[in-house]
Design a protein around this motif. Structure first.
Motif, mmCIF file in Angstrom:
data_model
loop_
_atom_site.group_PDB
_atom_site.id
_atom_site.type_symbol
_atom_site.label_atom_id
_atom_site.label_comp_id
_atom_site.label_asym_id
_atom_site.label_seq_id
_atom_site.Cartn_x
_atom_site.Cartn_y
_atom_site.Cartn_z
ATOM 1 N N TYR A 140 0.785 -1.237 0.000
ATOM 2 C CA TYR A 140 0.000 0.000 0.000
ATOM 3 C C TYR A 140 0.815 1.284 0.000
ATOM 4 O O TYR A 140 0.266 2.360 -0.238
ATOM 5 N N GLY A 141 2.092 1.233 0.309
ATOM 6 C CA GLY A 141 2.860 2.471 0.443
ATOM 7 C C GLY A 141 2.727 3.025 1.844
ATOM 8 O O GLY A 141 3.009 2.345 2.835
ATOM 9 N N ASN A 142 2.274 4.262 1.970
ATOM 10 C CA ASN A 142 2.051 4.867 3.284
ATOM 11 C C ASN A 142 0.946 4.108 4.017
ATOM 12 O O ASN A 142 -0.120 3.833 3.445
ATOM 13 N N VAL A 143 1.192 3.775 5.278
ATOM 14 C CA VAL A 143 0.195 3.066 6.093
ATOM 15 C C VAL A 143 0.300 3.563 7.533
ATOM 16 O O VAL A 143 1.304 4.164 7.921
ATOM 17 N N PRO A 144 -0.737 3.321 8.354
ATOM 18 C CA PRO A 144 -0.607 3.620 9.782
ATOM 19 C C PRO A 144 0.515 2.803 10.397
ATOM 20 O O PRO A 144 0.574 1.583 10.204
ATOM 21 N N LYS A 158 -2.990 7.947 12.218
ATOM 22 C CA LYS A 158 -2.425 8.693 11.095
ATOM 23 C C LYS A 158 -1.575 7.765 10.248
ATOM 24 O O LYS A 158 -1.122 6.712 10.696
ATOM 25 N N TYR A 159 -1.359 8.166 9.009
ATOM 26 C CA TYR A 159 -0.516 7.405 8.086
ATOM 27 C C TYR A 159 0.907 7.940 8.144
ATOM 28 O O TYR A 159 1.126 9.158 8.204
ATOM 29 N N TYR A 471 -6.312 1.196 -0.915
ATOM 30 C CA TYR A 471 -6.676 1.151 0.506
ATOM 31 C C TYR A 471 -8.076 0.557 0.644
ATOM 32 O O TYR A 471 -8.961 0.826 -0.172
ATOM 33 N N PRO A 472 -8.310 -0.253 1.675
ATOM 34 C CA PRO A 472 -9.597 -0.937 1.800
ATOM 35 C C PRO A 472 -10.751 0.009 2.101
ATOM 36 O O PRO A 472 -10.570 1.104 2.643
ATOM 37 N N ALA A 473 -11.940 -0.451 1.763
ATOM 38 C CA ALA A 473 -13.145 0.347 1.986
ATOM 39 C C ALA A 473 -13.319 0.703 3.454
ATOM 40 O O ALA A 473 -13.840 1.780 3.784
ATOM 41 N N SER A 474 -12.872 -0.177 4.351
ATOM 42 C CA SER A 474 -13.020 0.082 5.785
ATOM 43 C C SER A 474 -12.296 1.354 6.202
ATOM 44 O O SER A 474 -12.766 2.080 7.088
ATOM 45 N N GLU A 475 -11.164 1.644 5.582
ATOM 46 C CA GLU A 475 -10.432 2.864 5.921
ATOM 47 C C GLU A 475 -11.212 4.107 5.512
ATOM 48 O O GLU A 475 -11.222 5.107 6.226
ATOM 49 N N TYR A 476 -11.848 4.056 4.359
ATOM 50 C CA TYR A 476 -12.628 5.209 3.903
ATOM 51 C C TYR A 476 -13.887 5.400 4.737
ATOM 52 O O TYR A 476 -14.436 6.496 4.807
ATOM 53 N N SER A 477 -14.329 4.326 5.411
ATOM 54 C CA SER A 477 -15.501 4.426 6.274
ATOM 55 C C SER A 477 -15.149 4.891 7.685
ATOM 56 O O SER A 477 -15.864 5.703 8.277
ATOM 57 N N ASP A 481 -10.482 10.864 7.107
ATOM 58 C CA ASP A 481 -9.584 12.008 6.906
ATOM 59 C C ASP A 481 -8.152 11.555 6.646
ATOM 60 O O ASP A 481 -7.458 12.111 5.781
ATOM 61 N N ASN A 482 -7.698 10.569 7.382
ATOM 62 C CA ASN A 482 -6.306 10.132 7.239
ATOM 63 C C ASN A 482 -6.050 9.396 5.927
ATOM 64 O O ASN A 482 -4.993 9.559 5.315
ATOM 65 N N VAL A 483 -7.015 8.593 5.485
ATOM 66 C CA VAL A 483 -6.796 7.877 4.235
ATOM 67 C C VAL A 483 -6.964 8.791 3.022
ATOM 68 O O VAL A 483 -6.198 8.700 2.052
ATOM 69 N N THR A 484 -7.922 9.708 3.078
ATOM 70 C CA THR A 484 -8.098 10.612 1.932
ATOM 71 C C THR A 484 -6.932 11.599 1.815
ATOM 72 O O THR A 484 -6.655 12.101 0.728
#
Length: 500
Positions: A140-144, A158-159, A471-477, A481-484
């Motif tokens: 994924y690249g940047n991750v928490p 945060k990522y 990034y998984p849908a769960s992160e966008y839910s 703010d952190n994933v977007t």
């Protein structure tokens, strides 16, 4: 008897540490009915079981992308799976499995062992945390990272920058070495260390092998040159060496021929506890690209170990390319399935870093002048280990015949002009079905094998093997703010920082 008891303990713990988990990693271990205080060494065993299952069964899509597998014509497959046009709902278990069933448990071991004054156990947990986080960064690249394992203390983690995480993974492995060096007189988990049985020298080799892999990933990042040189000097100074011949990192709690206790690859792609083939055994078939490679390089040794002859007997091997359609779609009785070198036994190890993978890494590093050693000798040793690990008859002699051929491209070290392509292409061959994730990483980093075909499916509008997952849908839910904040992500254009 000890292995049977250990399997039962681990099965119980896997239920404890998976119960009550949602689609994200934020509420892990909050089940009010779960055990309050589980010994750290038992958590380690459970986490290792999950890591073995993850590495050995989670990457069917990469076996397809990397030219190893195709689907049987007996099954109707979604075009989305054939044309790379996936969304952020694709393979969400990749994210959840690493954070939830692995990292949270390794972190629990790390903290419990620190409190109990168990440095050897704590060091093992730190190495495995680095191992798992590398998978996340490479996917994924940047991750928490710094906020990822803080539970309710950081419900919106945060990522972190991927390259910064990579540097800290090296630091954490060094911290593990410091803990190991506190002496073997301290508590050693021994039987609950189902990776190396409490052998600290093997953990040190594994840690160095992991560090070398982390550094090799960054081989094409020019700005990292001086950093890599400094880290290589530390590896050399440690004196621990790397995983070598006969030293695969294989997890095994004592797999049994019983429901839920089979070796993960066998149980997922082979047979169940009553010796009946599971559905995936019929779904996944050989990819023509790999069969052509083994045939063109006159590798009659590994071909019948990786793939089964058509109909399960004889000497005819047949396949279709990934994404085949129309007249190229044929039933599984007309194409090759899994061979005996892959499906070895119901209790085979769940390998997370093979001896051949480690030796190929060493061959590349020696070729680059990064480490001492003869790159040709290391290359040949890696090929030999691939033969041995696939149970090729008379493996050592067969490997020598194979890599000594003079009229075959991509085989003989002295004859091949592009040594790096030779090493990586043969590494790709050795990873067939076993660890397609590493093959995918090498392909994204270096572009080898250069002839790897794109899906043949006619709906493949972007003819390019994806550079990452979304990034998984769960992160966008739940962590919007952190994933977007990571921007617009595309599987075709958003590279991992070390990508070519």
């Amino acid at each position: 008897m000890r292995n049977k008891i250990l399997v039962l303990k681990i099965s119980f713990l896997m239920l404890i540490f998976s119960a009550g988990c949602s689609s994200s990693f934020y509420d892990v271990n909050t089940n009010p009915n779960a055990a309050v205080d589980v010994p750290a060494d038992l958590i380690l065993a459970s986490a290792l079981v999950n890591t073995g299952a993850y590495v050995n069964t989670n990457f069917d899509y990469l076996n397809l992308w990397m030219g190893y597998w195709n689907w049987s014509g007996n099954y109707s497959i979604s075009s989305t799976d054939k044309n790379y046009q996936f969304t952020n709902g694709f393979r969400n278990n990749t994210w959840a499995s690493v954070y939830t069933t692995q990292l949270n448990n390794y972190d629990a071991v790390d903290k419990k062992a620190a409190t109990a004054g168990q440095p050897l156990l704590q060091g093992m947990a730190k190495i495995m945390k680095s191992y798992c986080f590398q998978y996340l960064v490479d996917t994924y690249g940047n991750v928490p990272y710094t906020d990822a394992l803080n539970g309710t203390g950081s419900i919106l983690p945060k990522y972190d920058d991927a390259q910064t995480i990579y540097k800290d993974l090296i630091v954490q492995i060094d911290n593990a070495f410091t803990l190991f060096n506190k002496g073997t007189a301290t508590y050693n988990p021994a039987s609950n260390d189902i990776l190396f049985g409490g052998d600290i020298s093997m953990w040190q080799k594994f840690g160095n092998s992991l560090k070398l892999k982390i550094l090799l990933r960054q081989s094409e990042v020019a700005a990292q040159s001086s950093y890599i040189t400094a880290e290589l000097a530390k590896i050399k100074a440690s004196g621990y060496g790397f995983l070598g011949a006969g030293q695969s990192a294989g997890i095994n709690p004592g797999y049994q021929k019983a429901a839920g206790k089979l070796s993960p690859f066998w149980g997922t792609y082979g047979s169940n506890e009553t010796d009946v083939n599971v559905e995936n055994y019929q779904v996944y078939r050989a990819n023509l690209y790999s069969i052509n490679f083994f045939t063109s390089t006159k590798d009659s040794f590994r071909l019948p170990q990786v793939y089964a002859p058509v109909g399960g007997k004889g000497t005819t091997f047949a396949a279709r390319y990934f994404g085949a359609y129309g007249a190229d779609v044929v039933p599984n009785t007309q194409i090759s399935g899994f061979g005996p070198g892959l499906l070895q036994a119901y209790n085979q190890n769940a390998v997370i870093m093979s001896s051949n993978e480690s030796l190929f890494d060493q061959a590349e590093a020696a070729f680059r002048g990064w480490i001492a050693g003869d790159p040709k000798a290391l290359y040949q040793a890696a090929v030999t280990e691939s033969f041995i690990n696939l149970k090729v008859p008379n493996a050592t002699a067969a490997a020598m015949i194979y890599y000594s051929q003079t009229g075959v491209p991509s085989v003989n070290y002295d004859v091949e002009t592009n040594k790096l392509a030779l090493i990586i292409t043969q590494k790709w061959a050795s990873l067939n079905s076993v660890n397609p994730f590493e093959a995918w990483c090498d392909y994204r980093r270096l572009g080898f094998p250069a002839s790897l075909p794109i899906s043949k499916d006619p709906t493949t509008s972007v003819p390019k093997i994806p550079l990452r997952l979304l990034y998984p849908a769960s992160e966008y839910s739940y962590n919007t703010d952190n994933v977007t904040a990571q921007g617009t992500i595309s599987q075709f254009t958003t590279k991992i920082f070390w990508g070519k």
